[in-house]
Design a protein around this motif. Structure first.
Motif, PDB file in Angstrom:
ATOM      1  N   GLN A  98       0.696  -1.229   0.266  1.00  0.00           N
ATOM      2  CA  GLN A  98       0.218  -0.074  -0.313  1.00  0.00           C
ATOM      3  C   GLN A  98       0.893   1.326  -0.097  1.00  0.00           C
ATOM      4  OE1 GLN A  98      -0.383  -1.934   3.476  1.00  0.00           O
ATOM      5  NE2 GLN A  98      -1.669  -3.485   1.497  1.00  0.00           N
ATOM      6  N   VAL A  99       1.036   2.228  -0.728  1.00  0.00           N
ATOM      7  CA  VAL A  99       0.786   3.314  -0.716  1.00  0.00           C
ATOM      8  C   VAL A  99       0.149   4.687  -0.555  1.00  0.00           C
ATOM      9  CG1 VAL A  99       2.628   4.401  -2.413  1.00  0.00           C
ATOM     10  CG2 VAL A  99       2.679   2.505  -2.881  1.00  0.00           C
ATOM     11  N   LYS A 100       1.184   5.721   0.359  1.00  0.00           N
ATOM     12  CA  LYS A 100      -0.094   7.187   0.778  1.00  0.00           C
ATOM     13  C   LYS A 100       0.725   7.892   0.197  1.00  0.00           C
ATOM     14  CE  LYS A 100      -2.859   4.740   4.863  1.00  0.00           C
ATOM     15  NZ  LYS A 100      -2.860   4.321   6.092  1.00  0.00           N
ATOM     16  N   GLY A 101       0.516   8.619  -0.770  1.00  0.00           N
ATOM     17  CA  GLY A 101       1.089   9.732  -0.740  1.00  0.00           C
ATOM     18  C   GLY A 101       0.401  10.177  -2.459  1.00  0.00           C
ATOM     19  N   SER A 102       1.125  12.025  -2.236  1.00  0.00           N
ATOM     20  CA  SER A 102      -0.060  11.830  -4.047  1.00  0.00           C
ATOM     21  C   SER A 102      -0.200  11.345  -5.055  1.00  0.00           C
ATOM     22  CB  SER A 102       0.674  13.770  -4.141  1.00  0.00           C
ATOM     23  OG  SER A 102       2.129  13.294  -5.153  1.00  0.00           O
ATOM     24  N   GLN A 103      -1.325  11.058  -6.394  1.00  0.00           N
ATOM     25  CA  GLN A 103      -0.681  10.613  -7.742  1.00  0.00           C
ATOM     26  C   GLN A 103       0.703  10.582  -8.208  1.00  0.00           C
ATOM     27  OE1 GLN A 103      -2.708   8.162  -8.360  1.00  0.00           O
ATOM     28  NE2 GLN A 103      -2.035   7.296  -9.227  1.00  0.00           N
ATOM     29  N   GLU A 104       1.372  11.582  -8.314  1.00  0.00           N
ATOM     30  CA  GLU A 104       2.149  11.849  -8.650  1.00  0.00           C
ATOM     31  C   GLU A 104       3.829  11.314  -8.104  1.00  0.00           C
ATOM     32  OE1 GLU A 104       5.678  15.586  -9.382  1.00  0.00           O
ATOM     33  OE2 GLU A 104       3.224  16.095  -8.942  1.00  0.00           O
ATOM     34  N   ASP A 105       3.411  11.312  -6.867  1.00  0.00           N
ATOM     35  CA  ASP A 105       4.717   9.987  -6.582  1.00  0.00           C
ATOM     36  C   ASP A 105       4.420   9.233  -6.573  1.00  0.00           C
ATOM     37  OD1 ASP A 105       5.869  12.508  -5.463  1.00  0.00           O
ATOM     38  OD2 ASP A 105       4.606  12.599  -3.151  1.00  0.00           O
ATOM     39  N   ILE A 106       3.315   8.706  -6.881  1.00  0.00           N
ATOM     40  CA  ILE A 106       3.427   7.233  -6.976  1.00  0.00           C
ATOM     41  C   ILE A 106       3.184   6.824  -8.182  1.00  0.00           C
ATOM     42  CG2 ILE A 106       1.471   5.458  -7.333  1.00  0.00           C
ATOM     43  CD1 ILE A 106      -0.258   6.745  -4.328  1.00  0.00           C
ATOM     44  N   MET A 107       3.468   7.585  -9.408  1.00  0.00           N
ATOM     45  CA  MET A 107       3.473   7.172 -10.606  1.00  0.00           C
ATOM     46  C   MET A 107       5.429   7.579 -11.000  1.00  0.00           C
ATOM     47  SD  MET A 107       0.298   9.405 -12.721  1.00  0.00           S
ATOM     48  CE  MET A 107       1.676   9.918 -13.968  1.00  0.00           C
ATOM     49  N   ARG A 108       5.994   9.042  -9.565  1.00  0.00           N
ATOM     50  CA  ARG A 108       7.104   8.495  -9.881  1.00  0.00           C
ATOM     51  C   ARG A 108       7.792   6.864  -8.979  1.00  0.00           C
ATOM     52  NH1 ARG A 108      11.040  13.288 -10.023  1.00  0.00           N
ATOM     53  NH2 ARG A 108       9.125  14.466 -10.662  1.00  0.00           N
TER      54      ARG A 108
END
Length: 119
Positions: A98-108
C-alpha cells in the motif's frame, strides 16, 4: 519474515543502486521527499530521505513526523523489493503493498522501478 538487519542491508544496497544510476538521478533531480516504509508484520518503520534525486539518508525509525510517502508491506516484501527480486508495481496492484502519497509521487515510484528493473 525478514529481520531488521536484512531490511537495513537491502535498503543500503537499494540506496547504492539508485544513487549509482545516472539516468535515474537526472530523471529525479527535481524530486525531494521523505519516504517511510512500515513493515506490517514487525510493526517497524524505516525511512529514506531523497534530496534532488539522491538518497542522502536511510535507516530505521521515522524521519520527522510527516513523511511525504508512506509505503506499507511485509518485511519480506520490502527486502525483495529493495533487492529487485519482485516487481513492486504488481504487489501494489494486488494490494500487498500500500502506498499513501500524492498520485504524482506514486507514478514517480513506478517510473523509478521501471528504470532500475526493466522487464
Amino acid at each position: 519474515m525478514a529481520n531488521q538487519a536484512e531490511i537495513l542491508e537491502a535498503l543500503t544496497e537499494y540506496m547504492q543502486l539508485s544513487n549509482g544510476n545516472q539516468r535515474l538521478r537526472r530523471m529525479n533531480r527535481d524530486w525531494t521527499k521523505v519516504v517511510q516504509f512500515h513493515a506490517l508484520d514487525t510493526n517497524e518503520d524505516y525511512f529514506m530521505k531523497v534530496t534532488a534525486g539522491e538518497i542522502v539518508e536511510s535507516g530505521k525509525g521515522m524521519q520527522g513526523s510527516n513523511p511525504d510517502i508512506v509505503i506499507s508491506a511485509t518485511s519480506e516484501t520490502f527486502c525483495d523489493m529493495f533487492w529487485g527480486d519482485l516487481n513492486p508495481t504488481s504487489k501494489y496492484l494486488s494490494g500487498e503493498l500500500q502506498v499513501k502519497g500524492s498520485q504524482e509521487d506514486i507514478m514517480r515510484l513506478d517510473a523509478i522501478s521501471a528504470v532500475l528493473w526493466p522487464e
